[in-house]
Structures are given as structure tokens and as C-alpha cells.
Scaffold this active site. Structure first.
Site, PDB file in Angstrom:
ATOM      1  N   CYS A   1       0.822  -1.219   0.000  1.00 43.83           N
ATOM      2  CA  CYS A   1       0.000   0.000   0.000  1.00 43.83           C
ATOM      3  C   CYS A   1       0.854   1.265   0.000  1.00 43.83           C
ATOM      4  CB  CYS A   1      -0.932   0.005   1.211  1.00 43.83           C
ATOM      5  SG  CYS A   1      -1.921   1.518   1.342  1.00 43.83           S
TER       6      CYS A   1
ATOM      7  N   LYS B   1      -1.391   7.604  -5.979  1.00 39.82           N
ATOM      8  CA  LYS B   1      -2.069   8.896  -5.799  1.00 39.82           C
ATOM      9  C   LYS B   1      -1.137  10.057  -6.149  1.00 39.82           C
ATOM     10  CE  LYS B   1      -5.243   6.356  -4.869  1.00 39.82           C
ATOM     11  NZ  LYS B   1      -4.420   5.242  -5.326  1.00 39.82           N
TER      12      LYS B   1
ATOM     13  N   GLY C   1      -6.833  -7.987 -11.026  1.00 42.48           N
ATOM     14  CA  GLY C   1      -7.032  -8.371  -9.632  1.00 42.48           C
ATOM     15  C   GLY C   1      -5.747  -8.789  -8.954  1.00 42.48           C
TER      16      GLY C   1
ATOM     17  N   ALA D   1      -7.127  -1.430   1.779  1.00 45.55           N
ATOM     18  CA  ALA D   1      -6.238  -1.032   2.874  1.00 45.55           C
ATOM     19  C   ALA D   1      -7.016  -0.699   4.135  1.00 45.55           C
ATOM     20  CB  ALA D   1      -5.390   0.166   2.447  1.00 45.55           C
TER      21      ALA D   1
ATOM     22  N   HIS E   1     -22.845  25.634   1.967  1.00 47.85           N
ATOM     23  CA  HIS E   1     -22.953  26.063   0.561  1.00 47.85           C
ATOM     24  C   HIS E   1     -21.919  27.159   0.281  1.00 47.85           C
ATOM     25  CE1 HIS E   1     -24.821  27.190  -3.253  1.00 47.85           C
ATOM     26  NE2 HIS E   1     -24.694  28.449  -2.875  1.00 47.85           N
TER      27      HIS E   1
END
Length: 458
Positions: free
Chosen positions: A41, A50, A264, A312, A437
């Protein structure tokens, strides 16, 4: 022989978290790791990918600077520098785990560990014993017989992160999270990408509407998508790769520099002594009870090597639960029906609970609400109007059955639905919760309002 209360075999997001929690609870703890602290990981999965995706996103911003009223004349990518940054991020995170091991007074035993009977582990000739041994050896890229990986022309996710040069053409086999993330990254960098998916839709575990939206977004960005298609053979004898793809229309030969196999994972349970100890296995998963105890007392298993979702955050949750049970605490079994799944392509995908199709198949009378980001002020201002939030409620009792999101930053929004479902929140309670908002997150409230016929901004 060194004696511990707990020894953890593997230091990924399951292993190192188990070790830290054990130490926090006063247990003398050691971790056995054959490579780098943090496991796949931190070193070759979640974190470095990432970093690559962030570089791709920034490059996309530069390409579309005019859309934001900006003029950028000279810009380009440096593929090797992008890869180097990613490796630096991974190294920093691994060093962070090293610091946590030291801080929590956990012994790190370097080497390949093999389980022995009598609650012992052999690490390259030296034996260690513990009252409790937690197996957390993780997983690796799965290989198909028709797609053997040579690490050069036919690669897995690990090689895809550190290619010496950017391929001009890439075939991605499989469209789960790993496949679509790399497809987005390489396409953004300028590689011609084709996705080959065996099933009839990409990101097959997601809600049908999410799959359709991602396919539209990907095709708009130039990614070619082949569904209901199978790579039957690859020829690597020439300069590049020729992949024979079987489709409903017949066979087609695709040419590329590299084929990425993203079909996979395969759990790492070979040669670690399971047979010696007598630990029960079904296919490539170690069988455990609700508290991760195997059939042999004193031996436990967590993470990708057990039947739950190979994620993870699941491994970390299992680690904490497992250790707290060992320490004698009262723990509740993990609810595998309330595990969020996230995919970090662009647009991002995040989901939890039942899809609309699953809810109908299970016999629920449902209320479905959907709010598109094209109607969101924040999304419009950000120039990220692709996607939506979709919610599914049980019409009878108001139970939040599922939540499915696709759009910019939605992986940071899904926790609201996970927490809401954990607390057994109803649709009306979400409606009466004031959302700030302008934010992307108010789309959750608007989607719920749509389900109950009360939507304002549609």
C-alpha cells in the site's frame, strides 16, 4: 529465542496498524517484514499511485488553463520526474511507519518469516515465539494464463509505477480500480490507452449509472474502451506487443508498446508455513472467524489474505478489531456491508452499500435520488461538472441502502454516507442536516431530497 506477546507477519496497512494497536494496549510486539515497512500500500500501491494521479491532474489543469482565464505558454511533462516524485512520496510514508515503530517500541525483524508449530516464526534461520501470531502478508498482482507477465512488455501495477520511459501505446487489461487509475494517468500524460474488460461494463462492481458515466468521461478524454472482450494471447516477439482480443464481433489484434495486466490480486500465502501449522485455507484465502482467529489457536489472519474486501482500510479495521479481541476488550464484528470503495481516476468514484440493481434483487421497495454536479455551483466554479451523487433508500423504513458518487473529489465525501449508515440514519434526518454552501458535499443532501420529491435545485 526472543519471546513476545504478539508477532505480526507483514507490515502493510493491516500489519503495522495491528502492531501499533497491540503496543498501545501494553503488549510486547514485533513485526516481521521482508521488504519495506508499509507494505504494498505505502510503497507500491495506494500512496505512490495517488502521487502519480496528482501529477496527471496538475498536467490536465495546465492543458485547460484557458478554461480558467489563464494563459500558460511553455509547459511540458517530465515523465521520469513524475515517477521520481511518486517514489519520494512513498519513501516518506515508509519512513513515517519506521518512526511509528520506534515511537511505539515495536521491534522490527527484517527478513522472510515462516510460521512454525507451537506459536513460533522462523526468520531466515532465527526463531521467535509469541502468544499470538497475526498473519498479514497481503497480496500481489494476479497473473492470467493467457497473459504471463515478463515485467517488461507485459507488466503488473508495480512495474507500471516505475517505467523507465513513457509508452506511446498502452493496453490495460481489466477495469477495476487499478486498471482505470492507470488508464487515466497514462492517458493524461499523452499515451494512447485502450481498456479491455471481460465483463459488459467498466468498473464492474459499481452501480450501472456510475459505470456509464465513467465510460462517457473516459471516451471524451480519448480512452478507447472494449467491454465483453478478452485477451486470449500476447505476442512479445517484436518491438512491441500484439494482443489478440476476442470480442462478440470476432477476434481483433491490438498493437501497443506495453500491456498492463490489472485483473485483480493474488494473496501471498505460499511458502509461509500454513501447511506446517495446519491452518485452514479455501482457494487462496485463509479462513477466519469474526475476530480473525484461524482454526489453530494463537494464529490469526487479517487483510487481503482473508475473504473480506481487499482494501487497505479494511485491513486496518480488521487489525484493530483482531488485536482488541486478543487484549480482552469487547469488540463487535466488522460490518462488511458498510465498507466504502474508492477509485481515484478523474472523475473519482466512491460508493458504499447496495447498488440499485442489488437493492431490487434483494426485494426492497426503493426510493432513488440523483443529483448531477452540473447543477452544483461549486462544481461549476471548479470546472468539474461531470458526475453525480446517487442515493438509494428503503421506501418502507427509510434505511439508507446505498450511496454512489462519481465526480471531482467524491472520495473525500463518501464518509458521510458510511457514518450515516452506521448510525442507522434515515433519509429525512439527512434532509434536515444543514450542509454548507457552496460545496460538492451538498449534492448528497440534494440527492436525498430528490429521492423524497423535495429537491430544490433541479
Amino acid at each position: 529465542m526472543s519471546k513476545y506477546d504478539v508477532i505480526v507477519l507483514g507490515s502493510g496497512p493491516g500489519g503495522y496498524v495491528a502492531a501499533i494497536r497491540a503496543s498501545q494496549l501494553g503488549l510486547k510486539t514485533a513485526v516481521v517484514e521482508k521488504e519495506s515497512l508499509g507494505g504494498i500500500c505505502l510503497n507500491w500501491g495506494c500512496i505512490p499511485t495517488k502521487a502519480l494521479l496528482k501529477s496527471a491532474q496538475v498536467f490536465e489543469y495546465l492543458k485547460h488553463a484557458k478554461d480558467y482565464g489563464l494563459s500558460v505558454k511553455d509547459y511540458d511533462k517530465d515523465f521520469n520526474a513524475v515517477v521520481k516524485r511518486s517514489r519520494g512520496v512513498a519513501e516518506g510514508m515508509s519512513n513515517g511507519v519506521k518512526f511509528l515503530m520506534k515511537k511505539n517500541k515495536i521491534d522490527v525483524i527484517e527478513g522472510f518469516g515462516t510460521l512454525k508449530t507451537g506459536k513460533k516464526i522462523d526468520v531466515e534461520g532465527k526463531e521467535y515465539s509469541a502468544d499470538h501470531i497475526i498473519i498479514a502478508t497481503g497480496a500481489r498482482s494476479r497473473e492470467l494464463p493467457s497473459l504471463p507477465q515478463d515485467g517488461k512488455k507485459v507488466i503488473g501495477y508495480r512495474q507500471a509505477m516505475t517505467l523507465p520511459e513513457q509508452p506511446k501505446k498502452l493496453i490495460v487489461v481489466g477495469s477495476g480500480a487499478i486498471g482505470v487509475e492507470f488508464a487515466y494517468f497514462y492517458n493524461s500524460m499523452g499515451t494512447e490507452v485502450t481498456i479491455v474488460e471481460y465483463l459488459d461494463k467498466i468498473v464492474p462492481v459499481e452501480d450501472d449509472d456510475v459505470s456509464k458515466q465513467l465510460e462517457r468521461s473516459f471516451k471524451k478524454s480519448g480512452i478507447k474502451i472494449m467491454t465483453s472482450a478478452e485477451v486470449t494471447s500476447v505476442d512479445t516477439s517484436g518491438d512491441g506487443v500484439k494482443a489478440t482480443v476476442k470480442t462478440k464481433k470476432g477476434e481483433e489484434v491490438l498493437e501497443a508498446d506495453i500491456v498492463l495486466s490489472a485483473v485483480g490480486i493474488k494473496s501471498n500465502i505460499e511458502n509461509i508455513g500454513l501447511e506446517t501449522v495446519g491452518i485452514a485455507v479455501d482457494r487462496d484465502k485463509i479462513l477466519v472467524n469474526d475476530y480473525y482467529q484461524t482454526n489453530i489457536p494463537g494464529y490469526y489472519a487479517i487483510g487481503d489474505i482473508t475473504p473480506g474486501q481487499a482494501l487497505a482500510h479494511v485491513a486496518s479495521a480488521e487489525a484493530i478489531l483482531c488485536v482488541e479481541k486478543i487484549a480482552g476488550m469487547h469488540v463487535e464484528a466488522l460490518d462488511y456491508g458498510n465498507i466504502p470503495g474508492c477509485t481515484y481516476a478523474s472523475p473519482e468514484i466512491a460508493s458504499v452499500g447496495l447498488t440499485e440493481k442489488q437493492a431490487k434483487e434483494q426485494g426492497y421497495d426503493i426510493k432513488v435520488g440523483k443529483f448531477p454536479f452540473s447543477a452544483s455551483g461549486k462544481a461549476s466554479a471548479a470546472g468539474a461538472k461531470d458526475g453525480f451523487v446517487k442515493v438509494i433508500f428503503d421506501a418502507k423504513y427509510g434505511e439508507w441502502l446505498g450511496c454512489h458518487m462519481i465526480g471531482a473529489g467524491v472520495t473525500d465525501m463518501i464518509a458521510e454516507a458510511v457514518l450515516g449508515r452506521k448510525l442507522e440514519t434515515t433519509g429525512h434526518e439527512v434532509l434536515k442536516t444543514v450542509h454548507p454552501h457552496p460545496t460538492m458535499s451538498e449534492a448528497v443532501m440534494e440527492a436525498v431530497a430528490d429521492a423524497y420529491g423535495e429537491v430544490i435545485h433541479l
